[in-house]
Write a protein that holds these residues in place. Structure first.
Motif, mmCIF file in Angstrom:
data_model
loop_
_atom_site.group_PDB
_atom_site.id
_atom_site.type_symbol
_atom_site.label_atom_id
_atom_site.label_comp_id
_atom_site.label_asym_id
_atom_site.label_seq_id
_atom_site.Cartn_x
_atom_site.Cartn_y
_atom_site.Cartn_z
ATOM 1 N N GLN A 55 0.968 -0.893 0.069
ATOM 2 C CA GLN A 55 0.308 0.307 -0.545
ATOM 3 C C GLN A 55 0.877 1.369 -0.425
ATOM 4 N N ILE A 56 2.063 1.514 0.788
ATOM 5 C CA ILE A 56 2.740 2.097 0.832
ATOM 6 C C ILE A 56 3.581 2.768 -0.078
ATOM 7 N N ASP A 57 4.314 1.633 -0.509
ATOM 8 C CA ASP A 57 4.383 1.157 -2.339
ATOM 9 C C ASP A 57 3.441 2.004 -3.543
ATOM 10 N N ASN A 58 2.315 2.219 -3.705
ATOM 11 C CA ASN A 58 1.345 2.287 -4.735
ATOM 12 C C ASN A 58 0.805 4.157 -3.795
ATOM 13 N N ALA A 59 0.602 4.154 -2.574
ATOM 14 C CA ALA A 59 0.358 5.328 -1.915
ATOM 15 C C ALA A 59 1.900 6.223 -2.781
ATOM 16 N N LEU A 60 3.048 6.332 -2.632
ATOM 17 C CA LEU A 60 4.308 6.706 -3.036
ATOM 18 C C LEU A 60 4.492 7.161 -4.650
ATOM 19 N N SER A 61 4.299 6.328 -5.111
ATOM 20 C CA SER A 61 3.976 6.061 -6.926
ATOM 21 C C SER A 61 2.893 7.443 -7.323
ATOM 22 N N ARG A 62 2.431 6.952 -6.555
ATOM 23 C CA ARG A 62 1.419 7.813 -7.249
ATOM 24 C C ARG A 62 1.469 9.607 -6.849
ATOM 25 N N TYR A 63 2.041 9.807 -5.581
ATOM 26 C CA TYR A 63 2.961 10.384 -5.529
ATOM 27 C C TYR A 63 3.478 11.382 -6.129
ATOM 28 N N ILE A 64 4.165 10.367 -6.470
ATOM 29 C CA ILE A 64 5.827 10.876 -7.722
ATOM 30 C C ILE A 64 4.887 11.244 -9.076
ATOM 31 N N ASP A 65 3.779 10.193 -9.494
ATOM 32 C CA ASP A 65 3.152 10.818 -10.985
ATOM 33 C C ASP A 65 1.809 11.745 -10.596
ATOM 34 N N ASP A 66 1.156 12.377 -9.250
ATOM 35 C CA ASP A 66 0.192 12.857 -9.411
ATOM 36 C C ASP A 66 0.262 14.376 -8.287
ATOM 37 N N TYR A 67 0.628 15.502 -9.081
ATOM 38 C CA TYR A 67 1.351 16.711 -8.583
ATOM 39 C C TYR A 67 -0.475 16.964 -7.832
ATOM 40 N N GLU A 68 -1.727 16.838 -8.183
ATOM 41 C CA GLU A 68 -2.310 16.970 -6.700
ATOM 42 C C GLU A 68 -2.648 16.376 -5.905
ATOM 43 N N PHE A 69 -1.939 15.541 -5.919
ATOM 44 C CA PHE A 69 -2.058 13.933 -4.486
ATOM 45 C C PHE A 69 -0.621 14.290 -3.985
ATOM 46 N N ARG A 70 0.641 14.952 -4.469
ATOM 47 C CA ARG A 70 1.151 15.713 -3.922
ATOM 48 C C ARG A 70 1.459 16.637 -3.177
ATOM 49 N N LYS A 71 0.420 17.559 -3.647
ATOM 50 C CA LYS A 71 0.364 18.743 -2.861
ATOM 51 C C LYS A 71 -0.846 18.522 -1.500
ATOM 52 N N ASN A 72 -1.759 17.192 -1.928
ATOM 53 C CA ASN A 72 -2.322 17.122 -0.641
ATOM 54 C C ASN A 72 -1.667 16.607 0.238
ATOM 55 N N LEU A 73 -0.985 15.375 -0.094
ATOM 56 C CA LEU A 73 -0.017 14.683 1.025
ATOM 57 C C LEU A 73 1.191 15.473 1.593
ATOM 58 N N LYS A 74 1.907 16.327 1.207
ATOM 59 C CA LYS A 74 2.249 17.595 1.894
ATOM 60 C C LYS A 74 1.770 18.432 2.680
ATOM 61 N N GLU A 75 0.348 18.650 2.514
ATOM 62 C CA GLU A 75 -0.473 19.691 3.274
ATOM 63 C C GLU A 75 -0.649 18.402 4.793
ATOM 64 N N SER A 76 -1.264 17.140 3.803
ATOM 65 C CA SER A 76 -2.026 16.214 5.080
ATOM 66 C C SER A 76 -1.115 15.401 6.245
ATOM 67 N N ILE A 77 0.426 15.427 5.557
ATOM 68 C CA ILE A 77 1.337 15.115 6.821
ATOM 69 C C ILE A 77 2.145 15.852 7.288
ATOM 70 N N LEU A 78 1.725 17.026 7.776
ATOM 71 C CA LEU A 78 1.843 18.319 8.320
ATOM 72 C C LEU A 78 1.509 17.792 9.522
ATOM 73 N N LYS A 79 0.244 17.854 9.183
ATOM 74 C CA LYS A 79 -0.974 17.859 10.468
ATOM 75 C C LYS A 79 -1.342 16.461 11.145
ATOM 76 N N VAL A 80 -0.644 15.788 10.650
ATOM 77 C CA VAL A 80 -1.104 14.528 11.387
ATOM 78 C C VAL A 80 -0.087 14.217 12.859
ATOM 79 N N LYS A 81 -0.394 13.790 13.202
ATOM 80 C CA LYS A 81 -0.318 13.531 15.231
ATOM 81 C C LYS A 81 -0.107 11.740 15.571
#
Length: 118
Positions: A55-81
């Protein structure tokens, strides 16, 4: 030997680790380090961990391929507690990334964007 076995669960490994990261993009660099640390630290006999690696492999593959997901993950990961009593912080972060990915996948499949020609 076990590193080669782990790579069977990570078809996007080379694409992820060879991703050309901007010099000032610390989040992407950290995400790829987390990915590498996690996948090479799992117990291959544990089905739950091997599923999470895929699952993490698929997620980071999408992170590389999809600019919108990259932007979303960068914003969301900073809010993870992470909870204070957490024993495996790396696994908790990976689970958070996968959760963000799953939420993004669900959201984008519900929204259909229709391009309009003018």
């Amino acid at each position: 030997m076990s590193n080669k076995m782990v790579l069977n669960y990570c078809p996007n490994f080379h694409k992820i680790v060879n991703f050309d990261i901007d010099q000032d993009d610390q989040i992407s660099r950290k995400l790829i380090n987390i990915y590498q640390d996690y996948i090479f630290d799992i117990d291959l006999a544990n089905v739950e961990e091997t599923k999470l690696v895929n699952q993490i492999d698929n997620a980071l593959s999408r992170y590389i391929d999809d600019y919108e997901f990259r932007k979303n993950l960068k914003e969301s990961i900073l809010k993870v507690k992470i909870k204070k009593g957490c024993t495996n912080i790396l696994k908790a972060i990976v689970e958070s990334i996968v959760s963000i990915f799953n939420n993004y996948e669900e959201y984008t499949t519900r929204n259909v964007y229709i391009a309009r020609w003018i």
